[in-house]
Design an enzyme around this catalytic site. Structure first.
Site, mmCIF file in Angstrom:
data_model
loop_
_atom_site.group_PDB
_atom_site.id
_atom_site.type_symbol
_atom_site.label_atom_id
_atom_site.label_comp_id
_atom_site.label_asym_id
_atom_site.label_seq_id
_atom_site.Cartn_x
_atom_site.Cartn_y
_atom_site.Cartn_z
ATOM 1 N N CYS A 1 -3.810 10.849 1.176
ATOM 2 C CA CYS A 1 -3.027 9.385 0.874
ATOM 3 C C CYS A 1 -1.596 9.871 0.212
ATOM 4 C CB CYS A 1 -3.907 8.570 0.057
ATOM 5 S SG CYS A 1 -5.551 8.291 0.399
ATOM 6 N N LYS B 1 0.836 -1.246 0.139
ATOM 7 C CA LYS B 1 0.089 0.043 -0.027
ATOM 8 C C LYS B 1 0.937 1.316 -0.032
ATOM 9 C CE LYS B 1 -3.385 2.830 0.633
ATOM 10 N NZ LYS B 1 -4.196 3.030 -0.313
HETATM 11 N N1 SAJ Z 1 -1.738 14.735 -9.410
HETATM 12 C C1 SAJ Z 1 -1.076 15.133 -10.177
HETATM 13 N N2 SAJ Z 1 -0.602 14.794 -11.266
HETATM 14 C C2 SAJ Z 1 -1.130 13.410 -11.842
HETATM 15 C C3 SAJ Z 1 -1.866 12.670 -10.959
HETATM 16 C C4 SAJ Z 1 -2.175 13.302 -9.664
HETATM 17 O O1 SAJ Z 1 -0.591 16.264 -9.908
HETATM 18 O O2 SAJ Z 1 -0.867 13.042 -12.914
HETATM 19 C C5 SAJ Z 1 -2.203 15.044 -8.066
HETATM 20 C C6 SAJ Z 1 -3.615 15.256 -7.911
HETATM 21 O O3 SAJ Z 1 -4.088 16.444 -8.514
HETATM 22 C C7 SAJ Z 1 -3.883 15.209 -6.537
HETATM 23 C C8 SAJ Z 1 -2.872 14.169 -6.081
HETATM 24 O O4 SAJ Z 1 -1.962 14.186 -7.138
HETATM 25 O O5 SAJ Z 1 -3.558 16.493 -5.815
HETATM 26 C C9 SAJ Z 1 -3.446 12.779 -5.927
HETATM 27 O O6 SAJ Z 1 -4.435 12.632 -6.702
HETATM 28 P P1 SAJ Z 1 -4.848 11.166 -7.305
HETATM 29 O O7 SAJ Z 1 -6.163 10.881 -8.164
HETATM 30 O O8 SAJ Z 1 -3.698 10.457 -7.927
HETATM 31 O O9 SAJ Z 1 -4.878 9.971 -6.040
HETATM 32 P P2 SAJ Z 1 -5.761 10.123 -4.518
HETATM 33 O O10 SAJ Z 1 -5.091 10.504 -3.583
HETATM 34 O O11 SAJ Z 1 -7.321 10.588 -4.941
HETATM 35 O O12 SAJ Z 1 -6.025 8.633 -4.406
HETATM 36 C C10 SAJ Z 1 -4.894 7.702 -4.242
HETATM 37 C C11 SAJ Z 1 -4.612 6.697 -5.257
HETATM 38 N N3 SAJ Z 1 -3.594 5.907 -5.040
HETATM 39 C C12 SAJ Z 1 -2.873 5.531 -6.419
HETATM 40 O O13 SAJ Z 1 -3.303 5.921 -7.431
HETATM 41 C C13 SAJ Z 1 -1.800 5.017 -6.427
HETATM 42 C C14 SAJ Z 1 -5.906 5.288 -4.530
HETATM 43 O O14 SAJ Z 1 -5.669 4.139 -5.694
HETATM 44 C C15 SAJ Z 1 -5.533 5.209 -3.294
HETATM 45 O O15 SAJ Z 1 -6.674 4.120 -2.931
HETATM 46 C C16 SAJ Z 1 -5.935 6.310 -2.554
HETATM 47 O O16 SAJ Z 1 -4.774 7.291 -2.830
HETATM 48 C C17 SAJ Z 1 -5.545 6.099 -1.077
HETATM 49 O O17 SAJ Z 1 -6.587 6.025 -0.129
HETATM 50 O O18 SAJ Z 1 -4.348 5.723 -0.654
#
Ligand code: SAJ
Length: 419
Positions: free
Chosen positions: A265, A211
């Site tokens: 997360c 995780k």
């Molecule tokens: N972000 C970027 N660039 C990208 C992708 C995301 O700047 O290319 C930023 C987003 O804007 C945001 C942050 O990253 O601020 C996180 O967003 P996200 O959509 O990537 O992820 P979360 O935090 O909503 O959910 C994550 C997920 N983990 C992964 O994709 C590895 C989800 O599957 C997990 O279950 C969740 O964390 C968790 O609960 O741990």
């Protein structure tokens, strides 16, 4: 057979999980420390925003398969889904897991399964087993009796994406780390009641690290994109075009830069690894630092834009700034650890009435911003009104607009949708 399931913690993960068990006609007892949460769920309503969840909760409560309480009751299986925040010193705080252990210990009976879902530092499931064993010396636990233990214990992390939780809970593969083979088998049987993805069995510590590794992988890769974006800005290169070009390589897949990394997360979990291995985590720590530094870089771009506009003859007093988006990512209303909100807070403190906000997912601004009095505008109003447009979140409402800016307007597009 596991017929009565108790979910401890009815938040973003616990409530959807409870509801999916209930939708498979298992009797689910949801436990939460908040009276408000318990009352809301028992009325068939929800206290969080997540697509599809409201209808499922209403149906599960209405049919009598889900009910919430503040007091743990006997059940066949207990699933712990409580928060594991960071302390001020970036250390993981597992206090809520310890409290959950204390609360369920009195109602445990021989044959029970206890699953930990909360994101946790490696070794926490074994600690949970230890806490329970100390509280219930009349029962045997896997660390004492192996496969023959009275109580089975496993770690099974959630990995669902906010905004797609219901779909991903069913479709995603699950990693299941039982403390013994029998613990794993019992956990697989339980999740198979609603999970259509594969349930892959591993060691308990590997499941915990898996995780943390998933979210750190994402953080490191977003950090790379964010670092590239700042280098390209300095060198006059369009980073989004650059990424599109580089991603045509069959083995390159660069993520998207933004105004920083938010959510509860990805901006948090890598610190669990750093804390457990401070000497070995150069890359993971550096990515955290790059991503954490991005909001300050955006604020600096606004300062530079103000200087540019005043040099063009626009009086400082006249300059208006519109920030587009304050949630932690696109198309949700979640503000937790939002870098966009962090940026707006700094700008509103520094420039007060100059700052306006556009946030289609919220009807009112958070309290501390209301104090600083930034206006809440529509996209069109912001485009017509502001000298500096700071695009922070790539909401669908912003993607639909193609703004025609005049020569007295500056665009700082941290998401590459209007550039
Ligand atoms: N972000 C970027 N660039 C990208 C992708 C995301 O700047 O290319 C930023 C987003 O804007 C945001 C942050 O990253 O601020 C996180 O967003 P996200 O959509 O990537 O992820 P979360 O935090 O909503 O959910 C994550 C997920 N983990 C992964 O994709 C590895 C989800 O599957 C997990 O279950 C969740 O964390 C968790 O609960 O741990």
């Amino acid at each position: 057979m596991l017929n009565r399931i108790s979910i401890i913690g009815l938040g973003y993960i616990g409530l959807p999980t409870a509801t999916l068990f209930a939708s498979r006609k298992l009797r689910v007892i949801g436990v939460d420390v908040s009276q408000h949460v318990v009352d809301t769920i028992n009325r068939g309503n929800i206290h969080i925003v997540e697509p599809e969840l409201d209808i499922l909760v209403q149906a599960a409560v209405g049919a009598g398969y889900l009910r919430a309480t503040m007091q743990p009751e006997p059940a066949d299986a207990f699933v712990i889904a409580v928060p594991t925040p960071l302390t001020e010193e970036q250390k993981p705080d597992v206090g809520c897991i310890e409290a959950a252990a204390k609360s369920i210990a009195p109602v445990l009976t021989k044959g029970n399964l206890v699953i930990l879902e909360s994101t946790s530092p490696v070794g926490t499931t074994e600690k949970l087993a230890q806490w329970l064993a100390e509280l219930r010396p009349d029962l045997t636990f896997p660390q004492q009796a192996g496969n023959e233990s009275d109580i089975r214990i496993a770690y099974c992390p959630e990995r669902v994406l906010p905004g797609r939780i219901v779909h991903e809970l069913v479709a995603n593969d699950r990693v299941i780390g039982g403390m013994t083979q029998k613990c794993s088998a019992a956990a697989v049987a339980l999740y198979k009641s609603f999970v259509q993805g594969e349930c892959v069995v591993t060691q308990v510590r590997a499941a915990e690290m898996c995780k943390l590794a998933e979210n750190s992988f994402r953080d490191v890769n977003i950090g790379f994109a964010n670092e590239l974006s700042m280098i390209c800005d300095e060198q006059g290169i369009d980073v989004w075009e650059l990424i599109r070009l580089a991603n045509r390589h069959p083995r390159v897949n660069i993520l998207q830069p933004g105004c920083g990394v938010g959510g509860h997360c990805i901006a948090v979990d890598p610190w669990f690894i750093v804390h457990s291995a401070p000497e070995k985590t150069k890359l993971i720590r550096a990515a955290r630092e790059v991503n954490d530094a991005k909001p300050a870089w955006v604020v600096q771009k606004v300062e530079q834009a103000i200087t540019r506009l005043t040099r063009m003859g626009i009086a400082f007093e006249e300059i208006r700034i519109a920030c587009l988006g304050i949630t932690y990512k696109a198309n949700i209303d979640d503000l937790r650890e939002s870098p966009a909100l962090q940026i707006v807070r700094v700008l509103a403190r520094r420039y007060e009435q100059k700052v306006a906000v556009v946030e289609p997912n919220l009807s009112q601004l958070p309290d501390d911003l209301i104090g600083a009095r930034p206006q809440l505008l529509t996209v069109d109003e912001a485009i017509a009104d502001a000298h500096i447009l700071v695009l922070l979140v790539d909401h669908v409402e912003f993607k639909e607009v193609k703004p025609e800016l005049n020569s007295r307007q500056v665009l700082i597009d941290t998401r590459g949708i209007w550039k």
